[in-house]
Write a protein that holds these residues in place. Structure first.
Motif, PDB file in Angstrom:
ATOM      1  N   LEU B   9     100.691  81.148  32.002  1.00  0.00           N
ATOM      2  CA  LEU B   9     100.667  82.574  32.344  1.00  0.00           C
ATOM      3  C   LEU B   9     101.677  83.353  31.506  1.00  0.00           C
ATOM      4  CD1 LEU B   9     100.467  82.186  36.186  1.00  0.00           C
ATOM      5  CD2 LEU B   9      98.862  83.485  34.832  1.00  0.00           C
ATOM      6  N   LEU B  10     102.888  82.807  31.397  1.00  0.00           N
ATOM      7  CA  LEU B  10     103.929  83.513  30.649  1.00  0.00           C
ATOM      8  C   LEU B  10     103.582  83.564  29.160  1.00  0.00           C
ATOM      9  CD1 LEU B  10     107.152  82.178  32.364  1.00  0.00           C
ATOM     10  CD2 LEU B  10     105.790  84.180  32.900  1.00  0.00           C
ATOM     11  N   THR B  11     102.970  82.500  28.644  1.00  0.00           N
ATOM     12  CA  THR B  11     102.564  82.501  27.240  1.00  0.00           C
ATOM     13  C   THR B  11     101.495  83.556  26.995  1.00  0.00           C
ATOM     14  OG1 THR B  11     103.031  80.161  27.127  1.00  0.00           O
ATOM     15  CG2 THR B  11     101.641  81.080  25.401  1.00  0.00           C
ATOM     16  N   LEU B  12     100.578  83.681  27.926  1.00  0.00           N
ATOM     17  CA  LEU B  12      99.548  84.723  27.786  1.00  0.00           C
ATOM     18  C   LEU B  12     100.194  86.103  27.777  1.00  0.00           C
ATOM     19  CD1 LEU B  12      96.577  85.532  27.709  1.00  0.00           C
ATOM     20  CD2 LEU B  12      96.572  85.490  30.180  1.00  0.00           C
ATOM     21  N   GLY B  13     101.174  86.301  28.664  1.00  0.00           N
ATOM     22  CA  GLY B  13     101.886  87.577  28.683  1.00  0.00           C
ATOM     23  C   GLY B  13     102.585  87.849  27.365  1.00  0.00           C
ATOM     24  N   ALA B  14     103.247  86.816  26.815  1.00  0.00           N
ATOM     25  CA  ALA B  14     103.949  86.984  25.538  1.00  0.00           C
ATOM     26  C   ALA B  14     102.962  87.285  24.417  1.00  0.00           C
ATOM     27  CB  ALA B  14     104.742  85.717  25.220  1.00  0.00           C
ATOM     28  N   LEU B  15     101.817  86.619  24.424  1.00  0.00           N
ATOM     29  CA  LEU B  15     100.796  86.862  23.396  1.00  0.00           C
ATOM     30  C   LEU B  15     100.327  88.313  23.439  1.00  0.00           C
ATOM     31  CD1 LEU B  15      98.341  83.836  23.280  1.00  0.00           C
ATOM     32  CD2 LEU B  15      99.370  84.998  21.344  1.00  0.00           C
ATOM     33  N   LEU B  16     100.008  88.783  24.639  1.00  0.00           N
ATOM     34  CA  LEU B  16      99.524  90.159  24.779  1.00  0.00           C
ATOM     35  C   LEU B  16     100.607  91.148  24.356  1.00  0.00           C
ATOM     36  CD1 LEU B  16      97.548  90.055  28.124  1.00  0.00           C
ATOM     37  CD2 LEU B  16      96.645  90.551  25.878  1.00  0.00           C
ATOM     38  N   PHE B  17     101.855  90.847  24.735  1.00  0.00           N
ATOM     39  CA  PHE B  17     102.952  91.736  24.359  1.00  0.00           C
ATOM     40  C   PHE B  17     103.075  91.802  22.840  1.00  0.00           C
ATOM     41  CE2 PHE B  17     107.260  93.109  23.680  1.00  0.00           C
ATOM     42  CZ  PHE B  17     107.435  94.068  24.657  1.00  0.00           C
ATOM     43  N   CYS B  18     102.949  90.643  22.186  1.00  0.00           N
ATOM     44  CA  CYS B  18     103.080  90.613  20.731  1.00  0.00           C
ATOM     45  C   CYS B  18     101.923  91.349  20.066  1.00  0.00           C
ATOM     46  CB  CYS B  18     103.160  89.183  20.224  1.00  0.00           C
ATOM     47  SG  CYS B  18     104.786  88.502  20.457  1.00  0.00           S
ATOM     48  N   ILE B  19     100.719  91.240  20.633  1.00  0.00           N
ATOM     49  CA  ILE B  19      99.590  91.985  20.067  1.00  0.00           C
ATOM     50  C   ILE B  19      99.890  93.487  20.122  1.00  0.00           C
ATOM     51  CG2 ILE B  19      97.187  92.628  20.486  1.00  0.00           C
ATOM     52  CD1 ILE B  19      96.705  89.726  21.326  1.00  0.00           C
ATOM     53  N   GLU B  38     100.110 100.631  25.903  1.00  0.00           N
ATOM     54  CA  GLU B  38      99.469 100.265  27.171  1.00  0.00           C
ATOM     55  C   GLU B  38      99.283  98.747  27.263  1.00  0.00           C
ATOM     56  OE1 GLU B  38      98.813 102.469  29.487  1.00  0.00           O
ATOM     57  OE2 GLU B  38      99.379 104.174  28.268  1.00  0.00           O
ATOM     58  N   VAL B  39      98.907  98.128  26.148  1.00  0.00           N
ATOM     59  CA  VAL B  39      98.743  96.663  26.148  1.00  0.00           C
ATOM     60  C   VAL B  39     100.067  95.985  26.464  1.00  0.00           C
ATOM     61  CG1 VAL B  39      98.230  94.673  24.703  1.00  0.00           C
ATOM     62  CG2 VAL B  39      96.761  96.662  24.621  1.00  0.00           C
ATOM     63  N   MET B  40     101.163  96.500  25.879  1.00  0.00           N
ATOM     64  CA  MET B  40     102.481  95.905  26.136  1.00  0.00           C
ATOM     65  C   MET B  40     102.849  96.035  27.606  1.00  0.00           C
ATOM     66  SD  MET B  40     104.315  97.358  22.744  1.00  0.00           S
ATOM     67  CE  MET B  40     105.981  96.823  22.957  1.00  0.00           C
ATOM     68  N   LEU B  41     102.589  97.206  28.191  1.00  0.00           N
ATOM     69  CA  LEU B  41     102.915  97.398  29.607  1.00  0.00           C
ATOM     70  C   LEU B  41     102.095  96.455  30.484  1.00  0.00           C
ATOM     71  CD1 LEU B  41     103.182 101.264  29.648  1.00  0.00           C
ATOM     72  CD2 LEU B  41     104.981  99.693  30.265  1.00  0.00           C
ATOM     73  N   ASN B  42     100.843  96.213  30.085  1.00  0.00           N
ATOM     74  CA  ASN B  42     100.010  95.299  30.853  1.00  0.00           C
ATOM     75  C   ASN B  42     100.499  93.866  30.754  1.00  0.00           C
ATOM     76  OD1 ASN B  42      97.482  96.060  32.366  1.00  0.00           O
ATOM     77  ND2 ASN B  42      97.508  97.512  30.696  1.00  0.00           N
ATOM     78  N   ALA B  43     101.020  93.499  29.574  1.00  0.00           N
ATOM     79  CA  ALA B  43     101.578  92.159  29.421  1.00  0.00           C
ATOM     80  C   ALA B  43     102.768  91.970  30.363  1.00  0.00           C
ATOM     81  CB  ALA B  43     102.004  91.944  27.971  1.00  0.00           C
ATOM     82  N   VAL B  44     103.596  93.014  30.467  1.00  0.00           N
ATOM     83  CA  VAL B  44     104.739  92.960  31.387  1.00  0.00           C
ATOM     84  C   VAL B  44     104.252  92.821  32.831  1.00  0.00           C
ATOM     85  CG1 VAL B  44     106.689  94.265  32.268  1.00  0.00           C
ATOM     86  CG2 VAL B  44     106.228  94.240  29.841  1.00  0.00           C
ATOM     87  N   ASN B  45     103.215  93.572  33.170  1.00  0.00           N
ATOM     88  CA  ASN B  45     102.645  93.486  34.513  1.00  0.00           C
ATOM     89  C   ASN B  45     102.167  92.072  34.821  1.00  0.00           C
ATOM     90  OD1 ASN B  45     102.994  95.927  35.665  1.00  0.00           O
ATOM     91  ND2 ASN B  45     100.970  96.716  35.195  1.00  0.00           N
ATOM     92  N   VAL B  62     105.030  95.219  43.860  1.00  0.00           N
ATOM     93  CA  VAL B  62     105.428  96.623  44.011  1.00  0.00           C
ATOM     94  C   VAL B  62     105.945  97.162  42.683  1.00  0.00           C
ATOM     95  CG1 VAL B  62     107.020  98.166  45.199  1.00  0.00           C
ATOM     96  CG2 VAL B  62     105.922  96.335  46.449  1.00  0.00           C
ATOM     97  N   LEU B  63     106.711  96.323  41.965  1.00  0.00           N
ATOM     98  CA  LEU B  63     107.240  96.737  40.664  1.00  0.00           C
ATOM     99  C   LEU B  63     106.097  96.962  39.678  1.00  0.00           C
ATOM    100  CD1 LEU B  63     110.046  97.275  39.784  1.00  0.00           C
ATOM    101  CD2 LEU B  63     110.237  94.960  38.935  1.00  0.00           C
ATOM    102  N   ALA B  64     105.096  96.089  39.716  1.00  0.00           N
ATOM    103  CA  ALA B  64     103.930  96.268  38.838  1.00  0.00           C
ATOM    104  C   ALA B  64     103.199  97.560  39.179  1.00  0.00           C
ATOM    105  CB  ALA B  64     102.995  95.072  38.971  1.00  0.00           C
ATOM    106  N   PHE B  65     103.148  97.891  40.455  1.00  0.00           N
ATOM    107  CA  PHE B  65     102.560  99.169  40.903  1.00  0.00           C
ATOM    108  C   PHE B  65     103.294 100.350  40.266  1.00  0.00           C
ATOM    109  CE2 PHE B  65     102.749 102.687  43.883  1.00  0.00           C
ATOM    110  CZ  PHE B  65     101.427 102.889  44.212  1.00  0.00           C
ATOM    111  N   PHE B  66     104.636 100.287  40.280  1.00  0.00           N
ATOM    112  CA  PHE B  66     105.414 101.359  39.666  1.00  0.00           C
ATOM    113  C   PHE B  66     105.145 101.440  38.167  1.00  0.00           C
ATOM    114  CE2 PHE B  66     108.676 100.906  43.253  1.00  0.00           C
ATOM    115  CZ  PHE B  66     108.051 101.899  43.975  1.00  0.00           C
ATOM    116  N   ILE B  67     105.005 100.270  37.534  1.00  0.00           N
ATOM    117  CA  ILE B  67     104.760 100.272  36.085  1.00  0.00           C
ATOM    118  C   ILE B  67     103.421 100.931  35.780  1.00  0.00           C
ATOM    119  CG2 ILE B  67     104.296  98.782  34.103  1.00  0.00           C
ATOM    120  CD1 ILE B  67     106.438  96.954  35.094  1.00  0.00           C
TER     121      ILE B  67
END
Lengths: 222, 102
Positions: B9-19, B38-45, B62-67
């Protein structure tokens, strides 16, 4: 391999592929195709959120991102009506190659470090008592209105300010000071109308007098 | 008990963030830049939700909701700025935004 894992790899691969298609040709050439592939990516991500038991966030992802934000993006892209030469991007440059190498390095680092750090991580069992409502609207909503009440209110203020700011920024003219002639105000229009009305009133009065005059002239003539 | 390993999961997040990060660094069209953000914010989510799932903590959601709320506000203001810039320069490339450089 369980069903959950298979779903994860399908959804994750789809999200990465759609996000990459947003940037790379042929889809990345035109902003509207980029926007559509980004919408596809958001749908894959919504599926991933649901897979992580975040049902409310998955729904919000589709409603807010795919439904509101991306509609705004496509509206602006169509509104700008870009000429074809403006959508052309320059070819591969040294900066792009450097960015790719750096990104690959960062991803490699993250993968190894995270793999080492989270090797024995075990997820909480959601079947045990206390976690029945995990990720549901009830639980997230309850937390929003209790422990996160102040941030929640601040977010609403932020959204209001953003809406007002967007309206101000998107106005036709940002500087009223430089404008040589102010536009006719509502008061001026009202006044002009009133003036016209009184003028037509006097004309009308003149018309009523005119027959009298004509009669008088006729009488004197006789 | 989810069977998806945390580091996948974390690797997928890092991949999306890097894209998204590559998009911000390489593309010159400001609309594509905003989409990459927007893609970077979604990776963080995604990362937040993965940790929330693994710790059984609703706070992450809840934090993802705020993001998501912040991302919506950012998109609205960013697109309004794009409109203002297009009205000024008839262009959406960030290379033309060099008033402070001259």
């Amino acid at each position: 391999m369980t069903t959950e894992q298979i779903l994860f790899y399908i959804l994750g691969g789809g999200a990465v592929a759609a996000s990459a298609a947003m940037l790379l040709p042929p889809l990345g050439k035109s902003p509207i195709h980029s926007a559509i592939s980004l919408i596809v990516s958001f749908f894959f991500l919504a599926g991933l959120y649901a897979l992580l038991s975040a049902h409310l966030l998955g729904a919000l992802q589709i409603i807010v991102y795919a439904g509101a934000v991306m509609v705004l993006f496509t509206f602006v892209i169509m509104l700008l009506n870009l000429r074809p030469d403006e959508t052309q991007e320059p070819r591969i440059t040294a900066g792009k190659v450097l960015a790719g190498v750096l990104a690959a390095f960062v991803v490699g680092k993250v993968v190894t470090v995270v793999g080492l750090a989270s090797a024995g991580a075990k997820a909480v069992d959601l079947a045990q008592p206390g976690y029945e409502n995990f990720g549901s609207t009830k639980e997230v909503g309850y937390m929003l209105y209790t422990s996160f009440l102040v941030p929640f209110e601040l977010i609403s203020v932020l959204l209001l300010v953003a809406a007002v700011g967007a309206v101000i920024l998107a106005k036709k003219s940002l500087h009223y000071v430089d404008r040589p002639e102010p536009p006719p105000s509502v008061f001026d229009q009202e006044h002009a109308h009133e003036h016209m009305h009184t003028q037509s009133g006097t004309d009308h009065a003149g018309d009523t007098h005119a027959p009298h005059d004509a009669n008088a002239h006729a009488a004197s003539h006789h | 008990m989810t069977s998806i390993p945390l580091h996948h999961l974390l690797t997928l997040g890092a991949l999306l963030f890097c894209i998204g990060f590559i998009g911000v660094l390489t593309r010159r069209n400001i609309l594509i830049l905003l989409m990459s953000i927007e893609v970077m914010l979604n990776a963080v989510n995604l990362t937040l939700l993965a940790f929330a799932r693994y710790n059984g903590a609703t706070e992450g959601q809840v934090l993802a909701f705020f993001i998501i709320a912040v991302a919506a506000a950012e998109a609205a203001v960013g697109l309004a700025m794009v409109l203002a810039m297009f009205r000024l320069k008839q262009d959406v490339h960030i290379d033309t935004m060099n008033l402070l450089k001259r």
